[in-house]
Motif scaffolding. Structure first.
Motif, mmCIF file in Angstrom:
data_model
loop_
_atom_site.group_PDB
_atom_site.id
_atom_site.type_symbol
_atom_site.label_atom_id
_atom_site.label_comp_id
_atom_site.label_asym_id
_atom_site.label_seq_id
_atom_site.Cartn_x
_atom_site.Cartn_y
_atom_site.Cartn_z
ATOM 1 N N LYS A 1 69.361 15.238 38.684
ATOM 2 C CA LYS A 1 68.606 15.627 39.884
ATOM 3 C C LYS A 1 67.150 15.175 39.781
ATOM 4 C CE LYS A 1 67.406 20.267 38.387
ATOM 5 N NZ LYS A 1 67.642 21.688 38.488
ATOM 6 N N TYR A 2 66.613 15.106 38.560
ATOM 7 C CA TYR A 2 65.231 14.645 38.393
ATOM 8 C C TYR A 2 65.120 13.160 38.731
ATOM 9 C CZ TYR A 2 64.805 19.105 36.021
ATOM 10 O OH TYR A 2 64.838 20.437 35.729
ATOM 11 N N LEU A 3 66.115 12.393 38.329
ATOM 12 C CA LEU A 3 66.143 10.973 38.671
ATOM 13 C C LEU A 3 66.287 10.805 40.175
ATOM 14 C CD1 LEU A 3 66.293 7.959 38.061
ATOM 15 C CD2 LEU A 3 68.717 8.270 37.503
ATOM 16 N N HIS B 1 59.662 5.973 31.882
ATOM 17 C CA HIS B 1 60.924 5.235 31.837
ATOM 18 C C HIS B 1 61.516 5.119 33.246
ATOM 19 C CE1 HIS B 1 65.402 5.143 30.954
ATOM 20 N NE2 HIS B 1 64.988 4.066 30.328
ATOM 21 N N THR B 2 61.581 6.239 33.946
ATOM 22 C CA THR B 2 62.119 6.242 35.310
ATOM 23 C C THR B 2 61.283 5.342 36.209
ATOM 24 O OG1 THR B 2 63.049 8.452 35.049
ATOM 25 C CG2 THR B 2 62.666 7.696 37.310
ATOM 26 N N ASP B 3 59.960 5.469 36.140
ATOM 27 C CA ASP B 3 59.079 4.627 36.963
ATOM 28 C C ASP B 3 59.313 3.144 36.666
ATOM 29 O OD1 ASP B 3 57.990 6.906 38.067
ATOM 30 O OD2 ASP B 3 56.152 6.838 36.865
ATOM 31 N N SER C 1 63.054 11.406 41.887
ATOM 32 C CA SER C 1 62.154 10.265 41.681
ATOM 33 C C SER C 1 62.532 9.098 42.594
ATOM 34 C CB SER C 1 62.179 9.805 40.224
ATOM 35 O OG SER C 1 61.671 10.806 39.387
ATOM 36 N N ILE C 2 63.827 8.858 42.742
ATOM 37 C CA ILE C 2 64.283 7.773 43.612
ATOM 38 C C ILE C 2 63.893 8.066 45.057
ATOM 39 C CG2 ILE C 2 66.332 6.658 44.600
ATOM 40 C CD1 ILE C 2 67.646 6.929 41.796
ATOM 41 N N GLU C 3 64.113 9.296 45.504
ATOM 42 C CA GLU C 3 63.787 9.655 46.889
ATOM 43 C C GLU C 3 62.291 9.510 47.158
ATOM 44 O OE1 GLU C 3 67.528 12.704 47.690
ATOM 45 O OE2 GLU C 3 65.610 13.529 46.990
ATOM 46 N N LYS C 4 61.452 9.889 46.201
ATOM 47 C CA LYS C 4 60.000 9.706 46.368
ATOM 48 C C LYS C 4 59.651 8.221 46.392
ATOM 49 C CE LYS C 4 58.473 14.070 44.416
ATOM 50 N NZ LYS C 4 57.869 14.755 43.276
ATOM 51 N N PHE C 5 60.304 7.448 45.532
ATOM 52 C CA PHE C 5 60.069 6.007 45.467
ATOM 53 C C PHE C 5 60.468 5.351 46.790
ATOM 54 C CE2 PHE C 5 61.163 1.652 44.097
ATOM 55 C CZ PHE C 5 60.000 1.308 43.426
ATOM 56 N N GLN C 6 61.568 5.815 47.373
ATOM 57 C CA GLN C 6 62.057 5.260 48.635
ATOM 58 C C GLN C 6 61.094 5.508 49.794
ATOM 59 O OE1 GLN C 6 65.959 7.203 48.655
ATOM 60 N NE2 GLN C 6 66.923 5.169 48.634
ATOM 61 N N GLU C 7 60.250 6.525 49.702
ATOM 62 C CA GLU C 7 59.292 6.806 50.768
ATOM 63 C C GLU C 7 58.303 5.663 50.945
ATOM 64 O OE1 GLU C 7 57.498 10.591 49.856
ATOM 65 O OE2 GLU C 7 59.403 11.661 50.072
ATOM 66 N N LYS D 1 69.977 -7.585 42.977
ATOM 67 C CA LYS D 1 70.212 -8.440 41.807
ATOM 68 C C LYS D 1 70.134 -7.637 40.522
ATOM 69 C CE LYS D 1 68.778 -12.708 43.915
ATOM 70 N NZ LYS D 1 68.596 -14.075 43.531
ATOM 71 N N ARG D 2 69.333 -6.562 40.551
ATOM 72 C CA ARG D 2 69.160 -5.705 39.372
ATOM 73 C C ARG D 2 69.463 -4.273 39.794
ATOM 74 N NH1 ARG D 2 63.156 -7.433 38.656
ATOM 75 N NH2 ARG D 2 63.444 -6.872 40.818
ATOM 76 N N LEU D 3 70.538 -3.730 39.211
ATOM 77 C CA LEU D 3 71.028 -2.404 39.583
ATOM 78 C C LEU D 3 70.893 -1.452 38.398
ATOM 79 C CD1 LEU D 3 72.637 -0.659 41.712
ATOM 80 C CD2 LEU D 3 74.704 -1.414 40.499
ATOM 81 N N TYR D 4 70.225 -0.344 38.649
ATOM 82 C CA TYR D 4 70.133 0.710 37.642
ATOM 83 C C TYR D 4 71.315 1.651 37.842
ATOM 84 C CZ TYR D 4 68.724 4.903 35.185
ATOM 85 O OH TYR D 4 68.713 5.997 34.357
ATOM 86 N N ILE D 5 72.011 1.966 36.763
ATOM 87 C CA ILE D 5 73.130 2.905 36.847
ATOM 88 C C ILE D 5 72.808 4.131 36.004
ATOM 89 C CG2 ILE D 5 75.577 3.302 36.475
ATOM 90 C CD1 ILE D 5 76.050 0.349 36.836
ATOM 91 N N GLY D 6 72.926 5.286 36.633
ATOM 92 C CA GLY D 6 72.669 6.544 35.946
ATOM 93 C C GLY D 6 73.679 7.585 36.384
ATOM 94 N N GLY D 7 73.529 8.768 35.848
ATOM 95 C CA GLY D 7 74.427 9.854 36.224
ATOM 96 C C GLY D 7 74.484 10.914 35.158
ATOM 97 N N TYR D 8 75.504 11.723 35.288
ATOM 98 C CA TYR D 8 75.659 12.856 34.388
ATOM 99 C C TYR D 8 75.793 12.423 32.933
ATOM 100 C CZ TYR D 8 76.786 15.672 38.515
ATOM 101 O OH TYR D 8 76.754 16.317 39.723
#
Length: 185
Positions: A150-152, A126-128, A155-161, A6-13
């Protein structure tokens, strides 16, 4: 089974990481077309909010696409959540104007830190915050072409754990394959 996002974060270059320094660059249209296609898929599956941090590049383009999609999906909401107060205040005048226009059209605008930039911890916070307030992220990022995103991603991969969290990445190959393809999205 995939969770409804329902809530999507969009990021990138950021634009400069892709060698894009103008909104009129033809590659911006390609990126926006791909974002629009992907966002329509999310919208058909329950997406309510597009959330972005407003950095120049993919995040600004995603916000612009979300606003365009509101014409066909009036329930879609756009949130601009900045890392700190006065975000973008040191940008050149045209970029500040672009951000200001987005702020006036967004459904929600705030910053995680209610102080001007002080230190890098504001970016981590902010990322958290974004990860804890979204169910998934859509990144325009290719691991073969590292950049600040790559830092984001880390963070996402650690969060997914420890948390269920969807991640979709759009690679450079996908963008290049869309460059000459006009699917009138």
């Amino acid at each position: 089974m995939e969770e409804i996002i329902k809530r999507l974060y969009i990021g990138g270059y950021q634009g400069f990481e892709m060698g894009i320094f103008s909104q009129k660059d033809s590659r911006v249209n390609v990126i926006k077309r791909v974002l629009k296609r992907e966002l329509k898929n999310y919208l058909e599956n329950g997406l309510e909010w597009v959330i972005t941090g407003g950095t120049l590049g993919c995040e600004i383009w995603a916000a612009q696409v979300a606003l365009e999609l509101k014409e066909d999906y009036p329930d879609l909401k756009l949130a601009l959540i900045f890392p700190f107060e006065e975000f973008g205040s040191k940008w050149n005048e045209s970029n500040q104007l672009l951000l200001s226009e987005l702020k006036t059209k967004a459904d929600f605008v705030d910053s995680v830190s209610h102080h001007p930039y002080q230190n890098p911890a504001q970016f981590r916070n902010h990322t958290d915050f974004l990860l804890n307030h979204t169910e998934g992220a859509l990144l325009i990022y290719d691991q073969e072409f590292p950049g600040k995103t790559k830092y984001l991603l880390t963070s996402i991969e650690k969060f997914q754990e420890k948390n269920p969290y969807e991640l979709q990445m759009i690679s450079m190959d996908e963008l290049e394959n869309s460059y000459d393809f006009d699917d009138s999205v």
